[in-house]
Design a protein around this motif. Sequence first.
Motif, PDB file in Angstrom:
ATOM      1  N   ALA A 354       5.354-108.828   3.812  1.00  0.00           N
ATOM      2  CA  ALA A 354       6.356-109.127   2.542  1.00  0.00           C
ATOM      3  C   ALA A 354       7.330-108.364   2.536  1.00  0.00           C
ATOM      4  CB  ALA A 354       5.299-109.068   1.246  1.00  0.00           C
ATOM      5  N   LYS A 355       7.105-107.087   2.911  1.00  0.00           N
ATOM      6  CA  LYS A 355       8.236-106.057   2.807  1.00  0.00           C
ATOM      7  C   LYS A 355       9.391-106.691   3.833  1.00  0.00           C
ATOM      8  CE  LYS A 355       5.644-101.903   1.980  1.00  0.00           C
ATOM      9  NZ  LYS A 355       5.166-100.763   2.467  1.00  0.00           N
ATOM     10  N   GLU A 356       9.146-107.130   5.173  1.00  0.00           N
ATOM     11  CA  GLU A 356      10.045-107.680   5.887  1.00  0.00           C
ATOM     12  C   GLU A 356      10.810-108.914   5.426  1.00  0.00           C
ATOM     13  OE1 GLU A 356      11.955-108.276   9.720  1.00  0.00           O
ATOM     14  OE2 GLU A 356      11.376-106.483   8.384  1.00  0.00           O
ATOM     15  N   PHE A 357       9.944-109.784   4.777  1.00  0.00           N
ATOM     16  CA  PHE A 357      10.751-110.849   3.919  1.00  0.00           C
ATOM     17  C   PHE A 357      11.702-110.354   2.986  1.00  0.00           C
ATOM     18  CE2 PHE A 357      10.884-114.108   0.874  1.00  0.00           C
ATOM     19  CZ  PHE A 357      11.300-115.167   1.627  1.00  0.00           C
ATOM     20  N   GLN A 358      11.202-109.445   2.281  1.00  0.00           N
ATOM     21  CA  GLN A 358      12.018-108.796   1.164  1.00  0.00           C
ATOM     22  C   GLN A 358      13.389-108.372   1.852  1.00  0.00           C
ATOM     23  OE1 GLN A 358      10.247-106.376  -2.103  1.00  0.00           O
ATOM     24  NE2 GLN A 358      11.934-105.200  -1.719  1.00  0.00           N
ATOM     25  N   ARG A 359      13.259-107.627   2.803  1.00  0.00           N
ATOM     26  CA  ARG A 359      14.396-106.941   3.477  1.00  0.00           C
ATOM     27  C   ARG A 359      15.312-107.988   3.935  1.00  0.00           C
ATOM     28  NH1 ARG A 359      16.368-105.856   8.193  1.00  0.00           N
ATOM     29  NH2 ARG A 359      14.657-106.956   9.452  1.00  0.00           N
ATOM     30  N   LEU A 360      14.868-108.911   4.690  1.00  0.00           N
ATOM     31  CA  LEU A 360      15.736-109.949   5.027  1.00  0.00           C
ATOM     32  C   LEU A 360      16.413-111.087   4.181  1.00  0.00           C
ATOM     33  CD1 LEU A 360      13.672-111.418   8.046  1.00  0.00           C
ATOM     34  CD2 LEU A 360      15.623-110.043   8.318  1.00  0.00           C
TER      35      LEU A 360
END
Length: 380
Positions: A354-360
């Motif tokens: 989820a953190k990676e999705f938020q960053r992208l």
Amino acid sequence: MVNFADDAPGYLTIRVSAPDGPMAELADVEAWTAREKYPQIMSGGSPVFGVARERPQGGWELLSSMVDVCPQSAREHLGMLCREQAAKAGEAGDAESQQRYAALGERLDWEKIDEVELDARYRVVRAERHIRSGPDGPEPPRPSDPDDHPERDSADPHRRDRTEDLDPTAGFVMDPARPTGMSEGILKADLLQLRPVEGQFPPEVHEDALRASLTHPGVVLLPAAFTVAELVGSRWRPGGMMDAPTAFQARDILSMRLRVAEPIERGLSSEQRVRYIEAADQLEAEQAYELAVEDRFLRIIRVERAVRFGPDGPEGPRPSDHDPQDPCMVLDQRLRAQGVVLDENTPIVLDETAKEFQRLFEAEMARRGKPVQHAEDDGE
């Protein structure tokens, strides 16, 4: 195709008239050409749902985009309309109406209700989705389809000075008695004859379709929608994207998916992510309808949508329609019984995916000139 007598019920008519302007004439010519190039009419998959209001002068006006894949999402829109009407009645000093509208809104929090009476009748309506296909696959958007192509700053190709999103279904009036062009009239007649093939669908789906052909024998075509299909082997398959009201918005959503969602869903390497970004850049720069990325081939396609009509108006959800969602208070009650208490003040802990999705996502929104506020990282 049949033109009924003038005194025939509106829902039983297919009235054909000459195009009322150059754009309408062009659209009719393109529709006729599509019949030759893409002769096969296929199911577009699951139906979609929205909310419509009956008009005193005739017909039903759409109040929401027909993109909800489950009826419950449209019912929640009905609940919102009830609360809006309750607020208006309160401002007008009409306590009796305010109480009645508020009570309807509360019922919709607990029950699956597909029609309410406010200042008029409001109904959850159902639309079938169909796709034209030919030897080279499903039909792409047509030149006459309305679009909302943005003007870009030539000095900065990533800057988007886009206008308000265009949704041709906003305020669209569904009236089966309205005159239509020749090509659209033929398409109506073709769609009325389509039935789920017995044996290829569950029996209840086939039975509901046969019943609907009797209870709602008329049809209204909605403005076309657009989605993505992918060529897998020798067959075209849905691209995992909901319908968009214009071709530009379909490209916009696909670009977002290539940059944000698919790198995570597919576990792409750094090199693969670069190729996906390059493909998204090309898609935007060329305003293309087709895209090749690695060994994949995708196409933005046109989706025809049709609402069946009967003597009482547009068709609502069928018993066999996929309807897994519960009203919000029923869901809340079930979760509480399981010991799960929803508290909006409880911080949300994001896992690494989820953190990676938020960053992208935040990086993409910044690229588009629409930065979002960074959520606090409660997982640290």
